[in-house]
Write a protein that holds these residues in place. Structure first.
Motif, short mmCIF file in Angstrom:
data_model
loop_
_atom_site.label_atom_id
_atom_site.label_comp_id
_atom_site.label_asym_id
_atom_site.label_seq_id
_atom_site.Cartn_x
_atom_site.Cartn_y
_atom_site.Cartn_z
N SER A 4 0.85 -1.27 -0.01
CA SER A 4 0.03 -0.13 0.04
C SER A 4 0.77 1.22 0.06
CB SER A 4 -0.95 -0.09 1.26
OG SER A 4 -0.22 0.01 2.45
N PHE A 5 0.29 2.57 -0.36
CA PHE A 5 1.07 3.60 -0.20
C PHE A 5 0.10 4.59 0.26
CE2 PHE A 5 -1.14 3.56 -4.25
CZ PHE A 5 -1.13 5.13 -4.67
N GLU A 6 0.68 5.80 0.83
CA GLU A 6 -0.17 6.93 1.31
C GLU A 6 -0.05 8.11 0.29
OE1 GLU A 6 -0.35 9.73 5.31
OE2 GLU A 6 0.94 8.03 5.16
N TYR A 7 -1.23 8.41 -0.01
CA TYR A 7 -1.24 9.71 -1.10
C TYR A 7 -0.97 10.79 -0.29
CZ TYR A 7 -3.19 12.83 -4.68
OH TYR A 7 -3.25 13.80 -5.77
N VAL A 8 0.18 11.64 -0.41
CA VAL A 8 0.50 12.73 0.35
C VAL A 8 -0.47 14.02 0.45
CG1 VAL A 8 2.06 13.79 -1.43
CG2 VAL A 8 2.62 13.86 0.79
N PHE A 9 -1.20 14.14 -0.77
CA PHE A 9 -2.03 15.34 -0.76
C PHE A 9 -3.26 14.92 -0.20
CE2 PHE A 9 0.41 16.16 -4.98
CZ PHE A 9 1.33 16.94 -4.04
N LEU A 115 2.84 7.63 -10.12
CA LEU A 115 3.98 7.13 -9.91
C LEU A 115 5.03 7.95 -8.70
CD1 LEU A 115 5.19 5.57 -13.40
CD2 LEU A 115 4.54 4.35 -11.24
N SER A 116 4.74 9.16 -8.90
CA SER A 116 5.60 9.96 -7.83
C SER A 116 5.39 9.94 -6.27
CB SER A 116 5.32 11.48 -8.08
OG SER A 116 4.11 11.97 -7.96
N HIS A 117 4.10 9.25 -6.25
CA HIS A 117 3.40 8.90 -4.68
C HIS A 117 3.78 7.47 -4.18
CE1 HIS A 117 1.33 12.67 -4.77
NE2 HIS A 117 1.12 12.50 -5.82
N ILE A 118 4.35 6.71 -5.15
CA ILE A 118 4.63 5.30 -4.67
C ILE A 118 6.19 4.73 -4.69
CG2 ILE A 118 4.20 2.98 -5.74
CD1 ILE A 118 2.00 4.09 -7.51
N PRO A 119 6.57 4.09 -3.66
CA PRO A 119 7.84 3.81 -3.49
C PRO A 119 8.27 2.75 -4.32
CG PRO A 119 6.69 3.70 -1.45
CD PRO A 119 5.70 4.11 -2.51
N GLU A 165 11.15 11.90 -1.71
CA GLU A 165 12.24 11.12 -1.73
C GLU A 165 12.40 10.32 -0.30
OE1 GLU A 165 17.29 11.44 -2.16
OE2 GLU A 165 15.90 13.26 -2.59
N ALA A 166 12.18 10.93 0.68
CA ALA A 166 12.10 10.17 2.09
C ALA A 166 11.35 9.03 2.01
CB ALA A 166 11.82 11.35 3.13
N ARG A 167 10.17 9.14 1.33
CA ARG A 167 9.08 8.11 1.31
C ARG A 167 9.50 7.03 0.24
NH1 ARG A 167 3.33 9.43 2.22
NH2 ARG A 167 3.46 11.08 4.00
N GLY A 168 10.54 7.13 -0.58
CA GLY A 168 11.03 6.11 -1.39
C GLY A 168 10.41 6.45 -2.71
N SER A 169 9.95 7.73 -3.12
CA SER A 169 9.26 7.88 -4.42
C SER A 169 10.07 9.27 -4.84
CB SER A 169 7.91 8.22 -4.38
OG SER A 169 7.67 9.22 -3.54
N THR A 170 9.57 9.93 -6.00
CA THR A 170 10.35 11.15 -6.73
C THR A 170 9.26 11.73 -7.23
OG1 THR A 170 11.97 11.40 -8.46
CG2 THR A 170 10.41 9.58 -8.73
N LEU A 171 9.66 12.94 -7.25
CA LEU A 171 8.60 14.26 -7.92
C LEU A 171 8.55 14.00 -9.24
CD1 LEU A 171 7.02 16.71 -7.45
CD2 LEU A 171 9.01 18.01 -7.65
#
Length: 251
Positions: A4-9, A115-119, A165-171
């Motif tokens: 799972s992943f947490e949508y930062v917005f 994809l920017s929200h997914i590790p 980046e701290a969450r393992g993803s990328t902008l």
């Protein structure tokens, strides 16, 4: 995949307002992408991370898909989407990291700014490819770069990039997409960067809505002073009140 992943917005009313603005701002370049690089009239099209349904309706209307299904983990977004779903378009509560998809494999699998929200987005792209039928297309609409000379906008982007980046993803997930060769049973069909200028007032309005969602994240609070965050918030709101000719450019 089962992750799972947490949508930062987030998925609050503020987050929904943000996605309304995103839909308005990026409808044109996304429609060009779907029209120019995606096969016409797929039997089944999937929209991953559909939110309140803007992209799902765009996929359906642009491609002429017989059936279009939007997936999202947010019950509130799915409820919003279902309240305005045209014929042939349905919305399902489903985590796009959980494979296989409940619909089975599709002719078109589409995602915009997911994809920017997914590790480990490189692994996710390869996994999503397994959900595409032979001859079908995985179409990924992602950020390659963002350029601006405005200090407040640049500061916002720097902090957000560090948080992701701290969450393992990328902008900027565009380079991840470009580096994918199609996997064992596929091939890269097209890969292009389209330049999309956005008025700074619109971008600042979007950024201010985003910022309200993640400024209290522990990573942000630990790396930035409260005074600096307040200053950034005020700066974004000031830019949003000053419409003009200046632009910030997305690739």
């Amino acid at each position: 995949m089962g992750n799972s992943f947490e949508y930062v917005f987030g998925d609050t009313d503020v987050a929904a307002r943000r996605l309304d603005l995103v839909a308005q701002t990026w409808e044109a370049p996304s429609a060009i992408f779907l029209r120019d690089d995606v096969p016409d009239r797929p039997r089944l099209a999937l929209d991953l991370g559909c939110g309140p349904g803007h992209t799902t309706r765009l996929v359906a209307s642009t491609t002429g898909a017989t059936r279009t299904v939007g997936f999202d983990t947010s019950e509130s977004f799915i409820a919003r989407a279902r309240a305005d779903g045209p014929d042939g378009v349905v919305f399902l509560h489903h985590n796009v990291m959980d494979l296989p998809f409940p619909t089975g494999r599709a002719n078109l699998v589409y995602a915009r700014f997911v994809l920017s929200h997914i590790p480990r987005p490189d692994r996710v792209v390869r996994a999503w490819m397994s959900q595409v039928e032979p001859g079908g297309v995985l179409a990924l609409d992602e950020v390659e770069w963002i350029r601006t000379d405005d200090p407040a906008l640049r500061r916002y982007l720097t902090i957000l990039a560090a948080l992701l980046e701290a969450r393992g993803s990328t902008l900027a997930a565009g380079p991840v997409v470009d580096s994918f060769d199609g996997g064992r049973d596929g091939r890269k069909r097209t890969s292009a960067v389209r330049v999309h200028p956005v008025p700074t007032a619109r971008a600042a309005e979007l950024f201010a809505l985003n910022f309200a969602m993640w400024r209290e994240e522990p990573f942000v609070r630990d790396s930035q002073s409260g005074a600096d965050l307040d200053e950034l918030d005020a700066g974004l709101r000031e830019i949003a009140r000053q419409p003009g000719q200046a632009t910030i450019t997305w690739g």
